[in-house]
Design a protein around this motif. Structure first.
Motif, PDB file in Angstrom:
ATOM      1  N   LEU A   1     -27.005 -27.417  56.579  1.00 22.99           N
ATOM      2  CA  LEU A   1     -27.461 -28.349  57.457  1.00 22.99           C
ATOM      3  C   LEU A   1     -29.029 -28.621  57.536  1.00 22.99           C
ATOM      4  CD1 LEU A   1     -24.858 -27.874  60.425  1.00 22.99           C
ATOM      5  CD2 LEU A   1     -24.665 -29.394  58.302  1.00 22.99           C
ATOM      6  N   CYS A   2     -29.543 -27.466  57.503  1.00 21.82           N
ATOM      7  CA  CYS A   2     -30.838 -27.277  57.450  1.00 21.82           C
ATOM      8  C   CYS A   2     -31.867 -27.912  56.548  1.00 21.82           C
ATOM      9  CB  CYS A   2     -31.348 -25.868  57.737  1.00 21.82           C
ATOM     10  SG  CYS A   2     -30.482 -25.079  59.411  1.00 21.82           S
ATOM     11  N   VAL A   3     -31.428 -28.260  55.423  1.00 18.87           N
ATOM     12  CA  VAL A   3     -31.712 -29.124  54.397  1.00 18.87           C
ATOM     13  C   VAL A   3     -31.412 -30.645  54.275  1.00 18.87           C
ATOM     14  CG1 VAL A   3     -32.379 -26.938  52.882  1.00 18.87           C
ATOM     15  CG2 VAL A   3     -30.264 -28.492  52.498  1.00 18.87           C
ATOM     16  N   GLY A   4     -30.553 -30.929  55.408  1.00 20.20           N
ATOM     17  CA  GLY A   4     -30.037 -32.120  55.434  1.00 20.20           C
ATOM     18  C   GLY A   4     -28.671 -32.520  54.596  1.00 20.20           C
ATOM     19  N   ALA A   5     -28.192 -31.577  54.301  1.00 19.15           N
ATOM     20  CA  ALA A   5     -26.917 -31.733  53.287  1.00 19.15           C
ATOM     21  C   ALA A   5     -25.764 -31.986  53.963  1.00 19.15           C
ATOM     22  CB  ALA A   5     -27.062 -30.597  52.110  1.00 19.15           C
ATOM     23  N   ARG A   6     -24.706 -32.544  53.545  1.00 23.30           N
ATOM     24  CA  ARG A   6     -23.438 -32.616  54.078  1.00 23.30           C
ATOM     25  C   ARG A   6     -22.430 -31.504  53.174  1.00 23.30           C
ATOM     26  NH1 ARG A   6     -24.969 -37.460  52.756  1.00 23.30           N
ATOM     27  NH2 ARG A   6     -24.231 -37.597  50.851  1.00 23.30           N
ATOM     28  N   PRO A   7     -21.739 -30.861  53.845  1.00 18.57           N
ATOM     29  CA  PRO A   7     -21.095 -29.851  53.074  1.00 18.57           C
ATOM     30  C   PRO A   7     -20.019 -30.308  52.020  1.00 18.57           C
ATOM     31  CG  PRO A   7     -21.157 -29.154  55.309  1.00 18.57           C
ATOM     32  CD  PRO A   7     -21.678 -30.634  55.373  1.00 18.57           C
ATOM     33  N   LEU A   8     -19.744 -29.593  50.926  1.00 17.73           N
ATOM     34  CA  LEU A   8     -18.821 -30.116  49.963  1.00 17.73           C
ATOM     35  C   LEU A   8     -17.739 -29.173  49.723  1.00 17.73           C
ATOM     36  CD1 LEU A   8     -20.758 -31.788  47.180  1.00 17.73           C
ATOM     37  CD2 LEU A   8     -19.504 -33.196  48.872  1.00 17.73           C
ATOM     38  N   PHE A   9     -17.981 -27.945  49.409  1.00 21.45           N
ATOM     39  CA  PHE A   9     -17.179 -26.854  49.152  1.00 21.45           C
ATOM     40  C   PHE A   9     -17.684 -25.570  49.187  1.00 21.45           C
ATOM     41  CE2 PHE A   9     -18.923 -28.173  44.867  1.00 21.45           C
ATOM     42  CZ  PHE A   9     -19.257 -26.883  44.463  1.00 21.45           C
ATOM     43  N   PHE A  10     -16.697 -24.619  49.211  1.00 26.74           N
ATOM     44  CA  PHE A  10     -17.041 -23.179  49.555  1.00 26.74           C
ATOM     45  C   PHE A  10     -16.182 -22.432  48.600  1.00 26.74           C
ATOM     46  CE2 PHE A  10     -15.990 -19.333  51.925  1.00 26.74           C
ATOM     47  CZ  PHE A  10     -17.309 -19.125  52.544  1.00 26.74           C
ATOM     48  N   LEU A  11     -16.670 -21.227  48.458  1.00 28.30           N
ATOM     49  CA  LEU A  11     -16.233 -20.027  47.477  1.00 28.30           C
ATOM     50  C   LEU A  11     -16.354 -18.635  48.271  1.00 28.30           C
ATOM     51  CD1 LEU A  11     -17.768 -22.014  45.082  1.00 28.30           C
ATOM     52  CD2 LEU A  11     -16.132 -20.802  43.776  1.00 28.30           C
ATOM     53  N   ASP A  12     -15.266 -17.711  48.068  1.00 23.45           N
ATOM     54  CA  ASP A  12     -15.440 -16.556  48.675  1.00 23.45           C
ATOM     55  C   ASP A  12     -15.590 -15.353  47.714  1.00 23.45           C
ATOM     56  OD1 ASP A  12     -12.702 -15.073  48.955  1.00 23.45           O
ATOM     57  OD2 ASP A  12     -12.440 -17.143  48.973  1.00 23.45           O
ATOM     58  N   TYR A  13     -16.075 -14.140  48.093  1.00 18.64           N
ATOM     59  CA  TYR A  13     -15.839 -12.872  47.404  1.00 18.64           C
ATOM     60  C   TYR A  13     -15.343 -11.927  48.450  1.00 18.64           C
ATOM     61  CZ  TYR A  13     -17.172  -8.625  45.201  1.00 18.64           C
ATOM     62  OH  TYR A  13     -17.083  -7.274  44.514  1.00 18.64           O
ATOM     63  N   MET A  14     -14.417 -11.130  48.326  1.00 13.87           N
ATOM     64  CA  MET A  14     -13.689 -10.289  49.018  1.00 13.87           C
ATOM     65  C   MET A  14     -13.710  -8.815  48.237  1.00 13.87           C
ATOM     66  SD  MET A  14     -10.804 -11.996  51.351  1.00 13.87           S
ATOM     67  CE  MET A  14      -9.783 -12.076  49.910  1.00 13.87           C
ATOM     68  N   ALA A  15     -14.312  -7.789  48.760  1.00 16.60           N
ATOM     69  CA  ALA A  15     -14.218  -6.772  48.055  1.00 16.60           C
ATOM     70  C   ALA A  15     -13.443  -5.462  48.995  1.00 16.60           C
ATOM     71  CB  ALA A  15     -15.460  -6.017  47.624  1.00 16.60           C
ATOM     72  N   PHE A  16     -12.602  -4.845  48.571  1.00 16.67           N
ATOM     73  CA  PHE A  16     -11.788  -3.872  49.489  1.00 16.67           C
ATOM     74  C   PHE A  16     -11.968  -2.593  48.429  1.00 16.67           C
ATOM     75  CE2 PHE A  16      -9.828  -7.959  50.288  1.00 16.67           C
ATOM     76  CZ  PHE A  16      -9.471  -7.586  51.767  1.00 16.67           C
ATOM     77  N   GLY A  17     -11.580  -1.520  49.305  1.00 16.83           N
ATOM     78  CA  GLY A  17     -11.266  -0.131  48.718  1.00 16.83           C
ATOM     79  C   GLY A  17     -10.018  -0.162  48.009  1.00 16.83           C
ATOM     80  N   LYS A  18      -9.022  -0.824  49.061  1.00 16.37           N
ATOM     81  CA  LYS A  18      -7.779  -0.838  48.437  1.00 16.37           C
ATOM     82  C   LYS A  18      -7.387  -2.319  48.980  1.00 16.37           C
ATOM     83  CE  LYS A  18      -3.212   1.236  48.385  1.00 16.37           C
ATOM     84  NZ  LYS A  18      -2.236   2.420  48.532  1.00 16.37           N
ATOM     85  N   LEU A  19      -6.531  -3.088  48.366  1.00 18.05           N
ATOM     86  CA  LEU A  19      -6.246  -4.339  48.871  1.00 18.05           C
ATOM     87  C   LEU A  19      -5.161  -4.273  49.843  1.00 18.05           C
ATOM     88  CD1 LEU A  19      -6.537  -7.458  48.604  1.00 18.05           C
ATOM     89  CD2 LEU A  19      -4.753  -7.483  46.824  1.00 18.05           C
ATOM     90  N   ASP A  20      -5.488  -4.849  50.983  1.00 20.90           N
ATOM     91  CA  ASP A  20      -4.222  -4.904  51.969  1.00 20.90           C
ATOM     92  C   ASP A  20      -3.803  -6.549  52.206  1.00 20.90           C
ATOM     93  OD1 ASP A  20      -3.153  -5.486  54.456  1.00 20.90           O
ATOM     94  OD2 ASP A  20      -3.655  -3.326  55.074  1.00 20.90           O
ATOM     95  N   THR A  21      -2.657  -6.788  51.853  1.00 21.68           N
ATOM     96  CA  THR A  21      -2.603  -8.343  51.745  1.00 21.68           C
ATOM     97  C   THR A  21      -2.369  -9.067  53.139  1.00 21.68           C
ATOM     98  OG1 THR A  21      -0.061  -7.691  51.370  1.00 21.68           O
ATOM     99  CG2 THR A  21      -1.355  -8.244  49.311  1.00 21.68           C
ATOM    100  N   ARG A  22      -1.932  -8.234  54.148  1.00 23.75           N
ATOM    101  CA  ARG A  22      -2.181  -8.952  55.391  1.00 23.75           C
ATOM    102  C   ARG A  22      -3.371  -9.154  55.737  1.00 23.75           C
ATOM    103  NH1 ARG A  22      -3.313  -7.001  60.221  1.00 23.75           N
ATOM    104  NH2 ARG A  22      -3.494  -4.820  59.176  1.00 23.75           N
ATOM    105  N   ILE A  23      -4.408  -8.257  55.582  1.00 22.37           N
ATOM    106  CA  ILE A  23      -5.677  -8.245  56.141  1.00 22.37           C
ATOM    107  C   ILE A  23      -6.306  -9.481  55.121  1.00 22.37           C
ATOM    108  CG2 ILE A  23      -8.042  -7.309  56.097  1.00 22.37           C
ATOM    109  CD1 ILE A  23      -6.825  -4.568  56.996  1.00 22.37           C
ATOM    110  N   SER A  24      -6.311  -9.576  53.984  1.00 24.67           N
ATOM    111  CA  SER A  24      -6.736 -10.545  53.117  1.00 24.67           C
ATOM    112  C   SER A  24      -6.241 -12.000  53.354  1.00 24.67           C
ATOM    113  CB  SER A  24      -6.582 -10.083  51.540  1.00 24.67           C
ATOM    114  OG  SER A  24      -5.289 -10.290  51.376  1.00 24.67           O
ATOM    115  N   GLU A  25      -4.990 -12.048  53.810  1.00 29.01           N
ATOM    116  CA  GLU A  25      -4.536 -13.318  53.999  1.00 29.01           C
ATOM    117  C   GLU A  25      -5.094 -13.859  55.504  1.00 29.01           C
ATOM    118  OE1 GLU A  25      -0.217 -13.186  54.161  1.00 29.01           O
ATOM    119  OE2 GLU A  25      -0.226 -12.716  51.960  1.00 29.01           O
ATOM    120  N   GLU A  26      -5.231 -12.896  56.448  1.00 27.03           N
ATOM    121  CA  GLU A  26      -5.627 -13.006  57.627  1.00 27.03           C
ATOM    122  C   GLU A  26      -7.253 -13.697  57.512  1.00 27.03           C
ATOM    123  OE1 GLU A  26      -6.537 -11.232  62.212  1.00 27.03           O
ATOM    124  OE2 GLU A  26      -5.021 -10.285  60.684  1.00 27.03           O
TER     125      GLU A  26
END
Length: 333
Positions: A90-115
């Motif tokens: 917003l601070c440069v005047g843009a309209r949001p379009l899309f988002f990507l994420d990166y998640m890193a776990f010691g050991k994947l927990d599907t309940r936590i990742s889904e949350e």
């Protein structure tokens, strides 16, 4: 009361600022003529063609993650991740379009990742963004079981006329602060030292997600158009984000919301600190999550509009020609 400051808690803002200044010499060697705004801004701006620009930014949630992990509550952390990115767009005047994420776990927990993903989806819906992809990594030896870290990346679009420009700013233009929902996602390395693991109610208040300002800000721009001149996302560095609007103006702060006007979590936490007012404002958002610069002639109308929509906001001060300094006149919290 604690006299531990942010640096003693493990975060050196001055060193971080110096790092940005150092890489400002290196990173631009990769730029081409299409890069209109690069490192150091709230978001980068890239020219696709004469009619359309793209804006992009990336961020994380910091050590607020540790509270979510301790309480085993993760949905709000996903919202935080989106908010920290999209509010910068917003601070440069843009309209949001899309988002990507990166998640890193010691050991994947599907309940936590889904949350976490459910929280990101919630944040993207609030922002009008599509969550179009991401990466999930398991990194035993880097993170312990039950630990994770996150990063987000967002892209927006704008036309040349929608990009905020310093030339539109004038002496006397007014700074308006939009209320934060709490400490958002900054200062938690210090905050966590002030709360016991057994203080569940206070920890839950600290876990309240970062406010997303897309709907409010886009409405103001649509209604008041060129009278909305700039914005500053009040993240790490607190009030010192405001001069990022332009280093050729000074910013006079003539008033600020009282502790009683801030989100409820501020009062009990500030009572536990023995920090100067200067240090508090350099570390935390202090009740204001987004600062908007408005043409003086329309400042009252903007305040009336916000009040009509039950959005808590305050007139904070004004700008004058200068060199990016902040002056806090004789007032105290």
């Amino acid at each position: 009361m604690s006299q531990v400051d942010y640096k003693e808690a493990g975060v050196d803002i001055t060193k971080a600022d110096a790092f940005v200044e150092r890489i400002k010499k290196l990173v631009p060697t990769t730029f081409n003529d299409q890069v209109l705004q690069g490192i150091g801004g709230f978001a980068a701006v890239y020219k696709l063609n004469d009619q359309k620009y793209l804006a992009s930014c990336t961020d994380g949630v910091g050590t607020k993650l540790k509270i979510g992990q301790h309480l085993d509550k993760h949905h709000g952390i996903g919202i935080d991740l989106v908010a920290m990115c999209v509010n910068d767009l917003l601070c440069v005047g843009a309209r949001p379009l899309f988002f990507l994420d990166y998640m890193a776990f010691g050991k994947l927990d599907t309940r936590i990742s889904e949350e976490l993903i459910a929280g990101m989806v919630d944040g993207c819906r609030q922002s009008g963004m599509a969550l179009i992809g991401g990466e999930t990594a398991e990194m035993p030896g880097i993170y312990k079981d039950g630990e994770y870290d996150l990063a987000g990346f967002s892209v927006g679009e704008l036309t040349p006329s929608e990009m905020f420009k310093e030339e539109a700013m004038s002496e006397g233009d007014v700074l308006i602060g939009l209320a934060s929902s709490g400490f958002h996602s900054n200062g938690y390395s210090l905050l966590r030292k002030l709360v016991k693991d057994s203080e569940t109610e206070l920890l839950e208040q600290l876990l309240i997600p970062t406010q997303i300002y897309v709907e409010t800000f886009m409405h103001l721009r649509q209604k008041f158009q060129s009278s909305i001149l700039a914005a500053a996302h009040m993240t790490g560095g607190g009030i010192h984000n405001i001069p990022r609007m332009s280093e050729n103006f000074d910013y006079t702060i003539t008033s600020w919301p009282s502790v009683e006007e801030m989100a409820p979590v501020f009062k009990p936490m500030l009572q536990r600190m023995d920090l100067s007012q200067e240090e508090l404002f350099r570390t935390f958002n202090m009740g204001v999550g987004l600062t908007v610069l408005v043409k003086k002639a329309h400042a009252e109308a903007v305040m009336t509009e916000l009040k009509g929509k039950n959005i808590k906001a305050w007139m904070l001060g004004h700008i004058t020609r200068g060199s990016g300094q902040i002056e806090m006149t004789d007032w105290k919290l």
